[in-house]
Design an enzyme around this catalytic site. Structure first.
Site, PDB file in Angstrom:
ATOM      1  N   GLY A 240     -18.065   0.920  12.465  1.00  0.00           N
ATOM      2  CA  GLY A 240     -19.154   1.737  13.037  1.00  0.00           C
ATOM      3  C   GLY A 240     -20.119   2.202  12.022  1.00  0.00           C
ATOM      4  O   GLY A 240     -21.123   3.088  12.393  1.00  0.00           O
ATOM      5  N   PRO A 276     -14.894  -3.040   9.503  1.00  0.00           N
ATOM      6  CA  PRO A 276     -16.305  -2.945   9.336  1.00  0.00           C
ATOM      7  C   PRO A 276     -17.195  -3.902   9.309  1.00  0.00           C
ATOM      8  O   PRO A 276     -16.782  -5.381   9.288  1.00  0.00           O
ATOM      9  CB  PRO A 276     -16.396  -2.473   7.862  1.00  0.00           C
ATOM     10  CG  PRO A 276     -15.182  -3.145   7.195  1.00  0.00           C
ATOM     11  CD  PRO A 276     -14.209  -3.303   8.262  1.00  0.00           C
ATOM     12  N   GLY A 277     -18.371  -3.981  10.167  1.00  0.00           N
ATOM     13  CA  GLY A 277     -18.984  -5.012  10.381  1.00  0.00           C
ATOM     14  C   GLY A 277     -20.628  -5.021   9.806  1.00  0.00           C
ATOM     15  O   GLY A 277     -20.873  -5.475   8.683  1.00  0.00           O
ATOM     16  N   ARG A 278     -21.385  -4.079  10.406  1.00  0.00           N
ATOM     17  CA  ARG A 278     -22.835  -3.985  10.120  1.00  0.00           C
ATOM     18  C   ARG A 278     -22.849  -3.351   8.689  1.00  0.00           C
ATOM     19  O   ARG A 278     -23.724  -3.796   7.943  1.00  0.00           O
ATOM     20  CB  ARG A 278     -23.204  -2.857  11.013  1.00  0.00           C
ATOM     21  CG  ARG A 278     -24.752  -2.754  10.710  1.00  0.00           C
ATOM     22  CD  ARG A 278     -25.394  -1.267  11.460  1.00  0.00           C
ATOM     23  NE  ARG A 278     -24.760  -1.372  12.760  1.00  0.00           N
ATOM     24  CZ  ARG A 278     -25.504  -2.075  13.883  1.00  0.00           C
ATOM     25  NH1 ARG A 278     -26.872  -2.476  13.741  1.00  0.00           N
ATOM     26  NH2 ARG A 278     -25.208  -1.623  15.148  1.00  0.00           N
ATOM     27  N   ARG A 314     -32.422  -7.342  18.297  1.00  0.00           N
ATOM     28  CA  ARG A 314     -32.142  -6.116  18.182  1.00  0.00           C
ATOM     29  C   ARG A 314     -33.350  -5.016  18.700  1.00  0.00           C
ATOM     30  O   ARG A 314     -33.159  -4.098  19.424  1.00  0.00           O
ATOM     31  CB  ARG A 314     -31.760  -5.590  16.759  1.00  0.00           C
ATOM     32  CG  ARG A 314     -30.478  -6.345  16.535  1.00  0.00           C
ATOM     33  CD  ARG A 314     -29.951  -5.834  15.230  1.00  0.00           C
ATOM     34  NE  ARG A 314     -29.484  -4.275  15.179  1.00  0.00           N
ATOM     35  CZ  ARG A 314     -30.152  -3.306  14.780  1.00  0.00           C
ATOM     36  NH1 ARG A 314     -31.376  -3.621  14.152  1.00  0.00           N
ATOM     37  NH2 ARG A 314     -29.784  -2.190  15.044  1.00  0.00           N
ATOM     38  N   TYR A 318     -32.382  -2.678  21.691  1.00  0.00           N
ATOM     39  CA  TYR A 318     -32.131  -1.451  21.224  1.00  0.00           C
ATOM     40  C   TYR A 318     -33.276  -0.654  20.806  1.00  0.00           C
ATOM     41  O   TYR A 318     -33.192   0.498  20.062  1.00  0.00           O
ATOM     42  CB  TYR A 318     -30.863  -1.284  20.184  1.00  0.00           C
ATOM     43  CG  TYR A 318     -29.986  -2.210  20.227  1.00  0.00           C
ATOM     44  CD1 TYR A 318     -29.113  -2.293  21.413  1.00  0.00           C
ATOM     45  CD2 TYR A 318     -29.480  -3.069  19.198  1.00  0.00           C
ATOM     46  CE1 TYR A 318     -27.977  -3.065  21.209  1.00  0.00           C
ATOM     47  CE2 TYR A 318     -28.424  -3.872  19.326  1.00  0.00           C
ATOM     48  CZ  TYR A 318     -27.692  -3.690  20.347  1.00  0.00           C
ATOM     49  OH  TYR A 318     -26.579  -4.700  20.168  1.00  0.00           O
ATOM     50  N   CYS A 343     -42.803 -14.917  26.041  1.00  0.00           N
ATOM     51  CA  CYS A 343     -43.374 -14.448  27.025  1.00  0.00           C
ATOM     52  C   CYS A 343     -42.824 -13.216  27.778  1.00  0.00           C
ATOM     53  O   CYS A 343     -42.434 -13.284  28.943  1.00  0.00           O
ATOM     54  CB  CYS A 343     -43.862 -15.497  28.254  1.00  0.00           C
ATOM     55  SG  CYS A 343     -44.793 -16.924  27.513  1.00  0.00           S
ATOM     56  N   TYR A 372     -25.986  -8.626  13.303  1.00  0.00           N
ATOM     57  CA  TYR A 372     -26.342  -8.647  14.762  1.00  0.00           C
ATOM     58  C   TYR A 372     -27.676  -9.190  14.870  1.00  0.00           C
ATOM     59  O   TYR A 372     -28.409  -8.750  15.743  1.00  0.00           O
ATOM     60  CB  TYR A 372     -26.329  -7.121  15.420  1.00  0.00           C
ATOM     61  CG  TYR A 372     -24.687  -6.529  15.488  1.00  0.00           C
ATOM     62  CD1 TYR A 372     -23.902  -7.072  15.958  1.00  0.00           C
ATOM     63  CD2 TYR A 372     -24.834  -5.468  14.313  1.00  0.00           C
ATOM     64  CE1 TYR A 372     -22.585  -6.516  15.977  1.00  0.00           C
ATOM     65  CE2 TYR A 372     -23.197  -5.139  14.187  1.00  0.00           C
ATOM     66  CZ  TYR A 372     -22.430  -5.398  15.039  1.00  0.00           C
ATOM     67  OH  TYR A 372     -21.005  -5.103  14.965  1.00  0.00           O
TER      68      TYR A 372
HETATM   69  C1  LIG Z   1     -18.555  -4.131  17.053  1.00  0.00           C
HETATM   70  C2  LIG Z   1     -16.995  -3.828  16.521  1.00  0.00           C
HETATM   71  C3  LIG Z   1     -16.523  -3.425  15.238  1.00  0.00           C
HETATM   72  C4  LIG Z   1     -17.657  -3.457  14.083  1.00  0.00           C
HETATM   73  O1  LIG Z   1     -18.519  -2.436  14.240  1.00  0.00           O
HETATM   74  P1  LIG Z   1     -19.635  -2.169  13.141  1.00  0.00           P
HETATM   75  O2  LIG Z   1     -20.480  -1.105  13.854  1.00  0.00           O
HETATM   76  O3  LIG Z   1     -20.556  -3.290  13.072  1.00  0.00           O
HETATM   77  O4  LIG Z   1     -18.820  -1.865  12.045  1.00  0.00           O
HETATM   78  C5  LIG Z   1     -15.312  -3.154  14.882  1.00  0.00           C
HETATM   79  N1  LIG Z   1     -14.409  -2.976  15.956  1.00  0.00           N
HETATM   80  C6  LIG Z   1     -14.670  -3.440  17.297  1.00  0.00           C
HETATM   81  C7  LIG Z   1     -13.478  -3.170  17.994  1.00  0.00           C
HETATM   82  C8  LIG Z   1     -15.924  -3.880  17.565  1.00  0.00           C
HETATM   83  O5  LIG Z   1     -16.297  -4.128  18.804  1.00  0.00           O
END
Ligand SMILES: *Cc1c(COP(=O)(O)O)cnc(C)c1O
Length: 418
Positions: A240, A276-278, A314, A318, A343, A372
């Site tokens: 997150g 962590p992702g983003r 995105r 969003y 379009c 993303y």
């Molecule tokens: C999407 C997701 C993440 C990663 O979220 P980020 O905001 O990209 O860090 C982690 N855990 C779960 C369960 C998710 O669905």
């Protein structure tokens, strides 16, 4: 260090000029910096070095490219996956099954079974019935599935509604009030080895306060579970953390996040897991595009680029902001709208944007497109599926091919009766 930087008047990724990638691979194309992935993966890992027992699971939905997974896995990360397809990718990238966490609110029986057979490290259960089915599948095979219960702590993450996941009305997790009784029932099932609890309250969080509030609620739950006689070995704190998309954005850094985690979780006596992702991927990529036309507009001109909402969803999804910069700036500025060829009015990347002046044929980038971005791409309007390039020092490789509209057409069938 910024891994996308101007050198001799042109934008480079590490030691490769983006003009070269555009010439050799074509546009639109995602360009990733391996060094940026490594730097962010290390920054996040180092930020948690004061926490005793940590498992890092990169949330691969942010950027699941196989080569990217290799880079992140080499920094000591497992994977958080949310589908059978993502699990297959993580395994294909060489991530050990034991380091994989299987999240997701709609895991099918077939996906649960594939996870069991692969021996993945942890299932994050989203509802009781899922746990019952998983227990049964495991028990029939003489296995015990390691699982945690995802709870919904009912905190407002203070982020965009479409990426907020920890309010009680969201579809994710089970109500924290119902968790103790449910945990007791799940713990009693043969075939299931309950390890603890998980949360994930949303994405692109700038503020640590909602995370801290959620973590404290989770700790109260852990105490309650322990008081009822349950072993709690793991707490999965989710992902997150936000990244900077535009000037003025001021997300908390991994170091600040790590300090909060260390303070809040002192003495919990569990393995802490992170997804962590983003924060790993966001600033490690750009979408490189070529201007097709600059179309006069009633208020501002429209810069029509060859990337569109099917390549980067995105802004349409969003209302997200991506900085737009010329690859070879002309030294002048303009105020313009930036849009793709699709379009849909929603296929607009920026309105009334103060930006580098560009002309037809110029190259530009949409910044902070590493997370993303390509992973959400589609072929809407019968456009090609966007390719991906990974730069590493002075080398680069195409790490996902452009899939031509003709190739996609070739997978369609007209039944003989037509
Ligand atoms: C999407 C997701 C993440 C990663 O979220 P980020 O905001 O990209 O860090 C982690 N855990 C779960 C369960 C998710 O669905």
């Amino acid at each position: 260090m910024d891994h996308f930087h101007y050198r001799d008047g042109a934008l480079w990724c590490e030691d490769v000029p983006l003009t070269r990638i555009a010439d050799e691979v074509g546009t639109p194309v995602y360009v990733y910096s391996a060094a940026a992935f490594r730097a962010q993966a290390r920054a996040f890992r180092d930020a948690l070095s004061g926490v005793p027992d940590v498992h890092l699971a990169y949330a691969i939905k942010a950027n699941p490219n196989l080569a990217v997974l290799r880079v992140v896995a080499a920094e000591g990360y497992g994977a958080d996956v949310v589908s059978g397809g993502e699990m297959a990718r993580a395994l294909a990238a060489g991530i050990p099954a034991s380091g994989i966490v299987f999240s997701g609110v709609g895991k099918t029986r077939a996906e649960l079974l594939r996870g069991l057979e692969a021996g993945i490290g942890q299932f994050n259960l989203e509802l009781e019935e899922e746990g019952v089915v998983l227990a049964q599948l495991a028990h029939e095979r003489g296995l015990a599935a390691r699982a945690v219960l995802r709870v919904n702590p009912d905190v407002d993450a203070g982020t965009h509604a479409k990426i907020s996941t920890g309010r009680k009305e969201n579809k994710f997790g089970v109500s924290i009030d119902q968790a103790p009784a449910m945990y007791a029932r799940l713990s009693a099932l043969p075939g299931l080895s309950m390890q603890g609890v998980a949360i994930h309250i949303g994405s692109q969080l700038f503020d640590l306060a909602p995370l801290e509030a959620a973590y404290r609620r989770v700790k109260a739950l852990v105490d309650e579970l322990r008081a009822a006689g349950h072993q709690v070995a793991r707490v999965d704190l989710g992902g997150g953390l936000g990244v900077r998309y535009k000037a003025g954005d001021d997300p908390r850094t991994p170091a600040e996040y790590g300090a909060m985690v260390e303070r809040v979780t002192k003495g919990w006596d569990v393995q802490l897991m992170f997804e962590p992702g983003r924060v790993i991927a966001g600033n490690a990529g750009v979408l490189l595009t070529r201007v097709i036309w600059v179309k006069p507009g009633v208020v501002h001109p429209y810069v029509i680029v060859d990337a569109a909402m099917n390549d980067l969803a995105r802004p349409a999804l969003y209302d997200a902001w991506h900085d737009v910069d010329a690859v070879v700036p002309r030294g002048e500025r303009m105020t313009a709208n930036v849009a793709g060829p699709v379009c849909e009015t929603g296929d607009t990347f920026a309105m009334a944007r103060e930006m580098d002046a560009v002309k037809g044929g110029d190259l530009a980038v949409l910044r902070t497109a590493g997370a993303y971005g390509a992973t959400m791409a589609s072929t809407y309007n019968s456009r090609a599926l966007v390719p991906e390039v990974l730069v590493d020092g002075d080398r680069y490789a195409v790490v996902a091919d452009r899939i031509a509209a003709e190739t996609i057409l070739a997978a369609e069938r007209v039944p003989e009766w037509l």
